[in-house]
Structure formats: C-alpha cells, structure tokens
Design a protein around this motif. Structure first.
Motif, PDB file in Angstrom:
ATOM      1  N   SER A  33      55.200  69.664  72.825  1.00 28.25           N
ATOM      2  CA  SER A  33      55.496  68.328  72.318  1.00 28.25           C
ATOM      3  C   SER A  33      54.549  67.330  72.968  1.00 28.25           C
ATOM      4  CB  SER A  33      56.947  67.932  72.608  1.00 28.25           C
ATOM      5  OG  SER A  33      57.164  66.563  72.291  1.00 28.25           O
ATOM      6  N   HIS A  35      55.149  64.450  73.399  1.00 29.16           N
ATOM      7  CA  HIS A  35      55.958  63.429  74.075  1.00 29.16           C
ATOM      8  C   HIS A  35      56.539  63.912  75.404  1.00 29.16           C
ATOM      9  CE1 HIS A  35      55.690  61.114  70.401  1.00 29.16           C
ATOM     10  NE2 HIS A  35      56.220  62.112  69.709  1.00 29.16           N
ATOM     11  N   THR A  38      56.154  61.287  77.920  1.00 28.39           N
ATOM     12  CA  THR A  38      56.246  59.907  77.446  1.00 28.39           C
ATOM     13  C   THR A  38      57.513  59.249  77.987  1.00 28.39           C
ATOM     14  OG1 THR A  38      55.100  60.521  75.400  1.00 28.39           O
ATOM     15  CG2 THR A  38      56.277  58.424  75.414  1.00 28.39           C
ATOM     16  N   GLY A  42      60.617  61.442  77.085  1.00 28.68           N
ATOM     17  CA  GLY A  42      60.058  62.636  77.704  1.00 28.68           C
ATOM     18  C   GLY A  42      61.110  63.718  77.908  1.00 28.68           C
ATOM     19  N   ALA A 206      62.547  63.905  70.397  1.00 30.85           N
ATOM     20  CA  ALA A 206      61.428  63.107  70.889  1.00 30.85           C
ATOM     21  C   ALA A 206      60.594  62.532  69.752  1.00 30.85           C
ATOM     22  CB  ALA A 206      60.547  63.962  71.800  1.00 30.85           C
TER      23      ALA A 206
END
Length: 221
Positions: A33, A35, A38, A42, A206
């Motif tokens: 992913s 993300h 992030t 996250g 996400a």
C-alpha cells in the motif's frame, strides 16, 4: 454423608491433568500500500483503531468474532475433528477473549473456553477436564520499501487435559499428537486467513475515504 462417599466426591472434583498440549505458531502477511507510512491513514493508525474493528474482519472455516463488552469478545473457533481410533469426536470451542490494543502491538488472550458440538462432551464432562490458555500478539512492521508493510501474529496455546477413561486405551503421546495435530491445522488456517483479510481490509481502508467513513460510523454504534 459417609466419609468414603465424601472422599469419592472430593477426589472426583480434583483436576489432575495427564496430557499437555503446547502449540506455538507464527503467521506473517506482507501487504502492499502506498499509504503504509502516510500520517492518519498509515498501517500504524489502522492497527490502533478501536478493538471493535476486528469484528468486521471475515474469518474462515465458520469462525466468528462477536463483541460482548469493552475489549471483550466471544470467539467461535472452527470445529476440531479428533480422529481417535474407534471414538472419533468433533468439538467446537467457544472462547471468551480479551483484546488489548497497546502502543506497539495488539494482544488477544483467553483463559475461558467451552466445548460444544458432541453428546460425548456432556457424557465425559470434558468441560471439567481441561484448562486452557491462549495468547496471540499482533505486531506490524515496515520494510525498506515505502509502500510495503508486514503483519505478524505470534500465537501460543496451552491446554492441560485430564484424559477421560474412554481414551486411556491410547498411549498418552499418541493422544497428545492427535489433539496437537488437529488443533495446529485449524490454528494455522485461522491465523493465515485472518492476517490475509486484515491486510486486505487495511489496503481498502487506507485508499477509500468512503469506506473509512463507513467503518468509523460502525465503530460509533
């Protein structure tokens, strides 16, 4: 009450385990992913959501997780088939589990388990003949690649059993091997599928704001 009768009743109530089951399994799931790191969406943010989120994760083999209170859940485990020669038996364990979300892990533990699913359970008083302890520690890690993460479930099961007379014709190591083998197969399938579905759910959570909002509303109910 005569002394001899009282002594028999007391001795029958004493738990004297002779079979001991010890299982340890580690399941790992890599996820992809963009993300993962992030802020706000996250992998770490996801794993720190309220523990109720685990009820939304599909489980395999007829297993089911239901919330019954703050951090307390009922876990219906898939049926276990013990191929004891001449006396095969199937049991369905129902566990009362505690889910504790911590800073760096999630601990799922239980020491309460009730067996259902077979008339032999009542006839042999199986629920009075074992003590049970279960612990799974879920952790999450990041790889050197920014879009890759990893989920790990480190699980330990301990069961002490007082063998019913019906099964004492089997050598104890054989009986322990039968129980360990059947339990281990189900445990591995359950852990691997749970982590796989957890990773899939995180990837969707996400990437999809609408799904995040839906899950947030579900957690507020």
């Amino acid at each position: 009450m005569p002394f001899l009768q009282l002594a028999v009743l007391v001795s029958s109530a004493v738990f004297t385990p002779d079979a001991r089951i010890r299982l340890s399994r580690v399941a790992v799931q890599v996820l992809e992913s963009q993300h993962c790191r992030t802020a706000g969406i996250g992998l770490e943010d996801y794993m720190r959501l309220p523990t109720e989120q685990y009820c939304a994760i599909p489980l395999p083999l007829q297993a089911k997780l239901s919330r019954i209170g703050t951090e307390e859940f009922d876990l219906r485990v898939p049926p276990l088939h013990f191929e004891v020669p001449g006396v095969p038996i199937t049991v369905e364990p129902n566990m009362r589990a505690h889910v504790d979300a911590r800073e760096s892990c999630v601990r799922i533990s239980s020491s309460m388990c009730t067996l259902v699913g077979s008339p032999l359970i009542e006839a042999l008083r199986l629920n009075e003949r074992f003590k049970f302890c279960f612990l799974t520690v879920l952790t999450w890690q990041f790889s050197a690649l920014p879009a890759r993460g990893q989920l790990t479930a480190d699980t330990h099961v301990k069961v002490d059993i007082e063998t019913p007379q019906m099964f004492k014709f089997l050598p104890l190591p054989v009986l322990e091997a039968i129980v360990t083998g059947a339990t281990g197969l189900v445990l591995e399938s359950l852990l691997n599928a749970f982590l796989r579905n957890l990773a899939t759910d995180y990837t969707r959570w996400a990437a999809d704001p609408a799904y995040r909002a839906k899950r947030s509303q579900q957690l507020e109910l």
